[in-house]
Write a protein that holds these residues in place. Structure first.
Motif, short mmCIF file in Angstrom:
data_model
loop_
_atom_site.label_atom_id
_atom_site.label_comp_id
_atom_site.label_asym_id
_atom_site.label_seq_id
_atom_site.Cartn_x
_atom_site.Cartn_y
_atom_site.Cartn_z
N ARG A 241 0.83 -1.19 0.00
CA ARG A 241 0.00 0.00 0.00
C ARG A 241 0.88 1.26 0.00
NH1 ARG A 241 -3.82 -0.06 4.93
NH2 ARG A 241 -4.71 -1.78 3.73
N ASP A 242 0.87 2.01 -1.09
CA ASP A 242 1.56 3.30 -1.17
C ASP A 242 3.02 3.21 -0.72
OD1 ASP A 242 -0.64 4.61 -2.17
OD2 ASP A 242 -1.41 5.12 -0.20
N GLY A 243 3.75 2.26 -1.26
CA GLY A 243 5.16 2.16 -0.93
C GLY A 243 5.45 1.53 0.41
N SER A 244 4.43 0.98 1.07
CA SER A 244 4.61 0.35 2.37
C SER A 244 4.07 -1.06 2.34
CB SER A 244 3.89 1.16 3.46
OG SER A 244 4.43 2.44 3.59
N VAL A 245 4.44 -1.82 3.35
CA VAL A 245 3.91 -3.17 3.56
C VAL A 245 3.08 -3.13 4.83
CG1 VAL A 245 4.49 -5.59 3.95
CG2 VAL A 245 5.91 -4.20 2.43
N VAL A 246 1.85 -3.59 4.75
CA VAL A 246 0.93 -3.55 5.89
C VAL A 246 0.53 -4.98 6.24
CG1 VAL A 246 -1.23 -2.63 6.79
CG2 VAL A 246 0.06 -1.32 5.09
N ALA A 247 0.82 -5.38 7.49
CA ALA A 247 0.45 -6.71 7.98
C ALA A 247 -0.68 -6.55 8.99
CB ALA A 247 1.65 -7.41 8.62
N GLU A 248 -1.82 -7.19 8.72
CA GLU A 248 -2.98 -7.11 9.61
C GLU A 248 -3.30 -8.50 10.14
OE1 GLU A 248 -6.04 -5.45 7.21
OE2 GLU A 248 -5.25 -3.40 7.33
#
Length: 466
Positions: A241-248
């Motif tokens: 997401r937008d140059g980031s990695v998001v772990a949920e």
């Protein structure tokens, strides 16, 4: 613009203190009866509500183009300034109460000495806004939200293979029993006579019942481990997401960790023998300056090996080199270290201890032989020109794949026993993860050549060119 936390933080604080109020009321009951208990609880509730109101009134934050400022003015005035350039991750956590109220806790992880800013709590919309602005991509083009990987329900069956999930329920049970014992002892409900009576009841139980209880306990361990795995990793989803990695992840408490992709310097794969036999592995990111990297850097829970490698290649690129085995002298050291201690115990027990201890120590030494051989087989290191990799361990095997540019230093060391067999340990200092990773029991000349191939400008001036 100066902002405050959500007014619902009062409600969240009241729920958090509910258990404490029960304890206070119980103390009042024990000391002075029902009226005292009610009075204690009422006073504690009023003090708690006043505290949360004052905290809400005196806590503000302000987001600027290059920094976020967090101000507290309860008694003394304090201002915490976190430059956006130093932010390594944003952790959004919502417990069951937070989710009911539509708020979340935002934790800002910065690189300055593990500095952290905590906003407890803000609305979900505000939390997402802060995440987006604080993790703004500066070197990576904006990209649409896409799912890199999502945990399959079939992965839950891998939980019993990990000791952490297998033993956690019983650690929690032991903690709860200890708390009950302390409370009972505090209020005089437990005495030496009651403990003796309980012991007599336990020893008087039929051995068959004890065996049945033990079997039920063993059968319950895998089931409990699956429940714990689901509690922490429910619907684990990894987003780009937008140059980031998001772990949920999370069933009751939902946690969302954002890592800036350009700061990922490598990945770490770790497993144990049972997980290797099942073809599964855990995957973590090595991020510069990230605090609590073991949990915040998690990219995948226990998952199939091919899925973990696919995610690692997508986020960090592929590693195209076979690990070089270590000298045979390293095998001898692995075997001696696995077999030697139990053999020493067996010798001492032969003269001073019971016979069963001798038998147990000899059995442990026998099992240590394949363990030592496997430890040797797992040793390895390599470089493909852009990344390096080191691997070690058996019961807990770790393999790191690290970019060359993440290396900040080298340390070559030899113990007395290593010098006798011509081995050394090369410590690779890295500005990410745990800060350093060893290539254990390598040939000293090969270790120096390995370091020189990665950072020649640092190493070659120290080489003897005779």
């Amino acid at each position: 613009m100066i902002r405050r936390l959500s007014p619902l933080t009062w409600v969240v604080g009241a729920v958090k203190e509910f258990a404490a109020l029960i304890a206070v009321a119980a103390t009042g009951l024990a000391v002075g009866g029902l009226s005292a208990g009610a009075m204690f609880a009422l006073v504690a509730l009023c003090v708690g509500l006043v505290h949360h109101v004052v905290r809400w009134l005196t806590f503000t934050y302000e987001l600027h183009d290059d920094r976020i400022e967090i101000r507290r003015a309860l008694i003394g005035r304090s201002v915490k300034t976190i430059p956006i350039e130093r932010i390594r991750g944003v952790d959004i956590t919502a417990s069951f109460t937070h989710r009911l109220l539509g708020v979340a806790v935002v934790r800002i992880d910065a690189a300055a000495d593990g500095d952290e800013g905590v906003l407890d709590a803000v609305s979900r919309r505000e939390a997402e806004r802060l995440r987006r602005l604080l993790m703004r991509p500066s070197e990576v083009a904006s990209e649409p939200d896409s799912v890199i990987a999502r945990a399959d329900p079939s992965w839950y069956r891998y939980a019993p293979l990990s000791g952490a999930y297998l033993l956690t329920p019983f650690a929690l049970l032991g903690s709860a029993l200890g708390t009950l014992y302390n409370l009972g002892d505090e209020f005089g409900l437990i005495s030496e006579g009651s403990l003796s009576h309980l012991g007599d009841n336990v020893t008087g139980v039929s051995p068959l019942i004890g065996i049945v209880f033990f079997i039920l306990l063993v059968l319950a361990m895998p089931v409990a481990s699956v429940l714990v795995f689901a509690w922490f990793n429910w619907d684990f989803t990894l987003h780009a997401r937008d140059g980031s990695v998001v772990a949920e992840r999370g069933l009751v408490t939902r946690r969302s960790v954002t890592l800036e992709r350009r700061r990922i310097r490598g990945v770490e794969l770790h497993d144990n023998p049972l997980e290797r036999a099942a073809g599964v592995v855990r995957l973590n990111a090595l991020v510069t300056g990230l605090g609590d990297a073991e949990h915040r850097g998690r990219l995948l829970p226990t998952s199939p090996h091919q899925v973990a490698w696919r995610v690692a290649e997508q986020l960090h690129g592929s590693f195209r080199a076979d690990l070089s085995p270590h000298p045979r002298a390293a095998r001898g050291r692995r075997i001696v270290r696995a077999v030697g201690p139990p053999l020493a115990v067996a010798v001492l027990a032969r003269f001073t201890g019971p016979s069963w201890l001798v038998t147990a120590a000899l059995l442990a030494a026998l099992l240590g032989l394949p363990l030592g051989l496997d430890r040797y087989r797992q040793l390895g290191h390599a470089s493909d020109g852009e990344k390096l990799s080191v691997r070690s361990g058996s019961l807990r095997r770790h393999q790191q794949i690290i970019e060359h540019r993440a290396v900040v230093g080298w340390r070559l060391k030899q113990t007395l026993f290593q010098r006798r067999v011509g081995l050394a340990t090369l410590m690779i200092a890295v500005g990410a993860g745990h800060g350093g990773y060893p290539a254990t029991d390598v040939d000293p000349g090969a270790a120096v050549a390995f370091a020189a191939s990665i950072t020649p400008a640092w190493v070659k001036p120290f080489l003897d060119e005779r």
